[in-house]
Write a protein that holds these residues in place. Sequence first.
Motif, PDB file in Angstrom:
ATOM      1  N   SER A  42       0.831  -1.206   0.000  1.00  0.00           N
ATOM      2  CA  SER A  42       0.000   0.000   0.000  1.00  0.00           C
ATOM      3  C   SER A  42       0.866   1.258   0.000  1.00  0.00           C
ATOM      4  N   GLY A  43       1.991   1.208   0.688  1.00  0.00           N
ATOM      5  CA  GLY A  43       2.895   2.360   0.695  1.00  0.00           C
ATOM      6  C   GLY A  43       3.475   2.628  -0.684  1.00  0.00           C
ATOM      7  N   LEU A  44       3.880   1.577  -1.370  1.00  0.00           N
ATOM      8  CA  LEU A  44       4.434   1.743  -2.710  1.00  0.00           C
ATOM      9  C   LEU A  44       3.370   2.191  -3.704  1.00  0.00           C
ATOM     10  N   ALA A  45       2.147   1.729  -3.524  1.00  0.00           N
ATOM     11  CA  ALA A  45       1.061   2.132  -4.424  1.00  0.00           C
ATOM     12  C   ALA A  45       0.795   3.631  -4.306  1.00  0.00           C
ATOM     13  N   ARG A  46       0.946   4.171  -3.111  1.00  0.00           N
ATOM     14  CA  ARG A  46       0.720   5.603  -2.912  1.00  0.00           C
ATOM     15  C   ARG A  46       1.821   6.459  -3.503  1.00  0.00           C
ATOM     16  N   LEU A  47       2.967   5.873  -3.799  1.00  0.00           N
ATOM     17  CA  LEU A  47       4.075   6.646  -4.361  1.00  0.00           C
ATOM     18  C   LEU A  47       3.866   6.978  -5.836  1.00  0.00           C
ATOM     19  N   ASN A  48       2.885   6.350  -6.466  1.00  0.00           N
ATOM     20  CA  ASN A  48       2.567   6.621  -7.863  1.00  0.00           C
ATOM     21  C   ASN A  48       3.783   6.383  -8.759  1.00  0.00           C
ATOM     22  N   LEU A  49       4.409   5.235  -8.624  1.00  0.00           N
ATOM     23  CA  LEU A  49       5.580   4.873  -9.411  1.00  0.00           C
ATOM     24  C   LEU A  49       5.167   4.357 -10.781  1.00  0.00           C
ATOM     25  N   VAL A  50       6.078   4.472 -11.745  1.00  0.00           N
ATOM     26  CA  VAL A  50       5.841   3.934 -13.081  1.00  0.00           C
ATOM     27  C   VAL A  50       6.881   2.862 -13.364  1.00  0.00           C
ATOM     28  N   THR A  51       6.554   2.014 -14.322  1.00  0.00           N
ATOM     29  CA  THR A  51       7.509   0.976 -14.701  1.00  0.00           C
ATOM     30  C   THR A  51       8.600   1.585 -15.569  1.00  0.00           C
ATOM     31  N   ARG A  52       9.688   0.862 -15.718  1.00  0.00           N
ATOM     32  CA  ARG A  52      10.788   1.309 -16.565  1.00  0.00           C
ATOM     33  C   ARG A  52      10.300   1.497 -18.000  1.00  0.00           C
ATOM     34  N   GLU A  53       9.443   0.574 -18.452  1.00  0.00           N
ATOM     35  CA  GLU A  53       8.915   0.651 -19.820  1.00  0.00           C
ATOM     36  C   GLU A  53       8.089   1.926 -20.012  1.00  0.00           C
ATOM     37  N   GLU A  54       7.213   2.225 -19.046  1.00  0.00           N
ATOM     38  CA  GLU A  54       6.403   3.447 -19.140  1.00  0.00           C
ATOM     39  C   GLU A  54       7.287   4.692 -19.140  1.00  0.00           C
ATOM     40  N   PHE A  55       8.333   4.672 -18.323  1.00  0.00           N
ATOM     41  CA  PHE A  55       9.258   5.795 -18.255  1.00  0.00           C
ATOM     42  C   PHE A  55       9.951   6.004 -19.595  1.00  0.00           C
ATOM     43  N   GLU A  56      10.425   4.918 -20.204  1.00  0.00           N
ATOM     44  CA  GLU A  56      11.136   5.026 -21.476  1.00  0.00           C
ATOM     45  C   GLU A  56      10.217   5.507 -22.585  1.00  0.00           C
ATOM     46  N   VAL A  57       8.957   5.071 -22.580  1.00  0.00           N
ATOM     47  CA  VAL A  57       7.995   5.551 -23.578  1.00  0.00           C
ATOM     48  C   VAL A  57       7.807   7.054 -23.428  1.00  0.00           C
ATOM     49  N   ARG A  59       9.851   9.182 -22.067  1.00  0.00           N
ATOM     50  CA  ARG A  59      11.109   9.843 -22.431  1.00  0.00           C
ATOM     51  C   ARG A  59      11.181  10.025 -23.949  1.00  0.00           C
ATOM     52  N   ASP A  60      10.798   8.987 -24.688  1.00  0.00           N
ATOM     53  CA  ASP A  60      10.819   9.066 -26.151  1.00  0.00           C
ATOM     54  C   ASP A  60       9.801  10.078 -26.671  1.00  0.00           C
ATOM     55  N   VAL A  61       8.613  10.105 -26.059  1.00  0.00           N
ATOM     56  CA  VAL A  61       7.590  11.080 -26.447  1.00  0.00           C
ATOM     57  C   VAL A  61       8.100  12.490 -26.198  1.00  0.00           C
ATOM     58  N   LEU A  62       8.741  12.708 -25.069  1.00  0.00           N
ATOM     59  CA  LEU A  62       9.280  14.026 -24.745  1.00  0.00           C
ATOM     60  C   LEU A  62      10.371  14.438 -25.734  1.00  0.00           C
ATOM     61  N   ALA A  63      11.246  13.512 -26.103  1.00  0.00           N
ATOM     62  CA  ALA A  63      12.303  13.821 -27.069  1.00  0.00           C
ATOM     63  C   ALA A  63      11.694  14.215 -28.418  1.00  0.00           C
ATOM     64  N   GLU A  64      10.669  13.494 -28.858  1.00  0.00           N
ATOM     65  CA  GLU A  64      10.001  13.820 -30.119  1.00  0.00           C
ATOM     66  C   GLU A  64       9.311  15.176 -30.028  1.00  0.00           C
ATOM     67  N   THR A  65       8.691  15.475 -28.896  1.00  0.00           N
ATOM     68  CA  THR A  65       8.028  16.766 -28.701  1.00  0.00           C
ATOM     69  C   THR A  65       9.040  17.900 -28.755  1.00  0.00           C
ATOM     70  N   ARG A  66      10.174  17.706 -28.121  1.00  0.00           N
ATOM     71  CA  ARG A  66      11.226  18.735 -28.160  1.00  0.00           C
ATOM     72  C   ARG A  66      11.721  18.965 -29.588  1.00  0.00           C
ATOM     73  N   ARG A  67      11.858  17.874 -30.345  1.00  0.00           N
ATOM     74  CA  ARG A  67      12.317  17.999 -31.727  1.00  0.00           C
ATOM     75  C   ARG A  67      11.295  18.797 -32.548  1.00  0.00           C
ATOM     76  N   ARG A  68      10.017  18.509 -32.354  1.00  0.00           N
ATOM     77  CA  ARG A  68       8.969  19.218 -33.090  1.00  0.00           C
ATOM     78  C   ARG A  68       8.915  20.693 -32.702  1.00  0.00           C
ATOM     79  N   ILE A  69       9.081  20.986 -31.416  1.00  0.00           N
ATOM     80  CA  ILE A  69       9.080  22.381 -30.968  1.00  0.00           C
ATOM     81  C   ILE A  69      10.244  23.133 -31.591  1.00  0.00           C
ATOM     82  N   ALA A  70      11.406  22.519 -31.648  1.00  0.00           N
ATOM     83  CA  ALA A  70      12.574  23.166 -32.258  1.00  0.00           C
ATOM     84  C   ALA A  70      12.313  23.445 -33.737  1.00  0.00           C
ATOM     85  N   ALA A  71      11.694  22.487 -34.429  1.00  0.00           N
ATOM     86  CA  ALA A  71      11.384  22.686 -35.849  1.00  0.00           C
ATOM     87  C   ALA A  71      10.370  23.811 -36.027  1.00  0.00           C
TER      88      ALA A  71
END
Length: 86
Positions: A42-57, A59-71
């Motif tokens: 229950s303590g870990l559930a309250r921390l609102n953690l994400v999996t490594r896979e969700e984090f990497e997805v 991260r990739d979305v953010l990198a693409e967004t930054r690239r589009r903003i620069a363009a």
Amino acid sequence: MPKPTAMLDPKALEEFSARFSALIKATPAGDLEKNVKAFLGSGLARLNLVTREEFEVQRDVLAETRRRIAALEARVGELEAKINSK
């Protein structure tokens, strides 16, 4: 005369382990283990953690967004330059 060697039977060890686990579960130690696992869960559930896979997805979305903003910033700069040169 050679010394007899003691051989441990894996099946007997598994049976012993199963009986020992059942015995522990029937004691307060078993209840304590369940309570600690529930508390930590229950303590870990309250921390609102994400999996490594969700984090990497993300991260990739953010990198693409930054690239589009620069363009887009570059395109806006070109359009502003055209407007200012007229």
